[in-house]
Design an enzyme around this catalytic site. Structure first.
Site, PDB file in Angstrom:
ATOM      1  CG  ASP A  85      27.446  25.640  37.626  1.00 38.68           C
ATOM      2  OD1 ASP A  85      26.122  25.382  38.297  1.00 38.68           O
ATOM      3  OD2 ASP A  85      28.171  25.264  37.265  1.00 38.68           O
ATOM      4  CG  ASP A 109      23.308  15.099  34.946  1.00 34.40           C
ATOM      5  OD1 ASP A 109      23.328  13.978  34.276  1.00 34.40           O
ATOM      6  OD2 ASP A 109      22.834  15.478  35.682  1.00 34.40           O
ATOM      7  CB  THR A 135      38.578  18.975  36.771  1.00 28.68           C
ATOM      8  OG1 THR A 135      37.970  17.738  35.917  1.00 28.68           O
ATOM      9  CG2 THR A 135      38.786  19.205  35.751  1.00 28.68           C
ATOM     10  CG  PHE A 160      33.791  14.997  37.739  1.00 30.32           C
ATOM     11  CD1 PHE A 160      32.586  14.706  38.350  1.00 30.32           C
ATOM     12  CD2 PHE A 160      33.577  15.307  35.892  1.00 30.32           C
ATOM     13  CE1 PHE A 160      31.310  13.780  38.087  1.00 30.32           C
ATOM     14  CE2 PHE A 160      32.666  14.198  35.325  1.00 30.32           C
ATOM     15  CZ  PHE A 160      31.637  13.858  36.615  1.00 30.32           C
ATOM     16  CD  GLU A 161      39.465  14.595  32.605  1.00 28.34           C
ATOM     17  OE1 GLU A 161      40.088  13.724  31.253  1.00 28.34           O
ATOM     18  OE2 GLU A 161      39.583  15.992  32.697  1.00 28.34           O
TER      19      GLU A 161
END
Length: 270
Positions: A124, A174, A247, A249-250
């Site tokens: 990352d 993204d 996650t 985010f998920e």
């Protein structure tokens, strides 16, 4: 005739830089952690190609910064393109999975803890996430994690041997939703050809996204690529495997009504 030492300085403007000269932004050359991740590790290997990621500058907490200072020399590496990695030495002989884009690293840490027999090379460009993952790995005693800083394309192409990976994970990349930005999406035929060359035969490329149009593109290009075959007999999406954590985010995407799609494609034997 040589100019006199007392001659007046010239007021002529400096020559313009060459059109293809690369001048990195100031924030990419400022050392934030002298013994930690480099702000521009592959500057000498810079290429004029479309990037699939957008580096973001955000605050590093005290804990993340301390983890970077303390652990980077042992568990971190810069993607500088200068040498091919010895994965067996780096991970003590464990099979290695490359994770491209890990955010803050919570899911990576959970997977590493649940499967200590697999090494995770997590790549990352987000410094706070790098520090957070290192802190999580140290706290959990997870020695099977290494954090790579920089462009995963350079890592794949220049720093990993052929057929050296037991898997590649690309979770929630993204989606670049605007049509004019679709060329920036990571999952493209060229990327798949490169990824296939670094995967051992039978190894799995696992993608997940909550952006349905991107999931459709992923399924299309993976199905069409000769080096991959769908692990699903019906040729569609796979249910989320138990080893991929749900996650934060998920969860946010699910709360918004997004559908999450997993795609698991195996590297063919040819």
């Amino acid at each position: 005739m040589p100019e006199s030492l007392n001659s007046q300085p010239s007021h002529r403007p400096d020559p313009a830089p060459e059109a293809d000269a690369y001048v990195p932004p100031k924030w990419r050359t400022e050392p934030r952690f002298p013994d930690g991740p480099s702000p521009d590790p592959a500057g000498s290997h810079h290429e004029r190609r479309i990037r699939s990621f957008q580096p973001r500058r955000s605050r590093v907490t005290t804990g993340q910064g301390e983890a970077l200072k303390r652990l980077w020399g042992t568990w971190g590496l810069d993607i500088d393109g200068h040498e091919v990695l010895d994965l067996k030495a780096l991970f003590g002989g464990l099979p290695v999975v490359l994770e491209i884009g890990f955010g803050m690293g919570e899911a990576t840490a959970q997977m590493a803890a649940a499967d200590p027999g697999t090494g995770i090379l997590a790549a990352d460009v987000h410094t706070p996430g790098q520090g957070n993952l290192l802190a999580l790995a140290e706290r959990g005693g997870m020695t099977n994690v290494r954090v790579a800083n920089g462009d995963a394309i350079i890592l794949l192409r220049e720093m990993l041997p052929p057929e050296s990976l037991a898997g590649i994970r690309v979770y929630f990349p993204d989606p670049w939703p605007k049509a004019r930005h679709h060329k920036r999406r990571l999952i493209q035929p060229e990327f798949l050809t490169l990824a296939a060359s670094r995967l051992a035969p039978g190894a799995v490329l696992h993608c997940a996204t909550d952006w349905e149009p991107y999931a459709e593109q992923m399924l299309e290009v993976l199905t069409a690529h000769p080096d991959f075959e769908n692990t699903r007999a019906d040729g569609g999406y796979a249910p989320r495997p138990d080893f991929r954590p749900l996650t934060r985010f998920e969860g946010q995407g699910l709360d918004k009504g997004h559908l999450v799609h997993d795609l698991l494609f195996r590297r063919t034997e040819n």
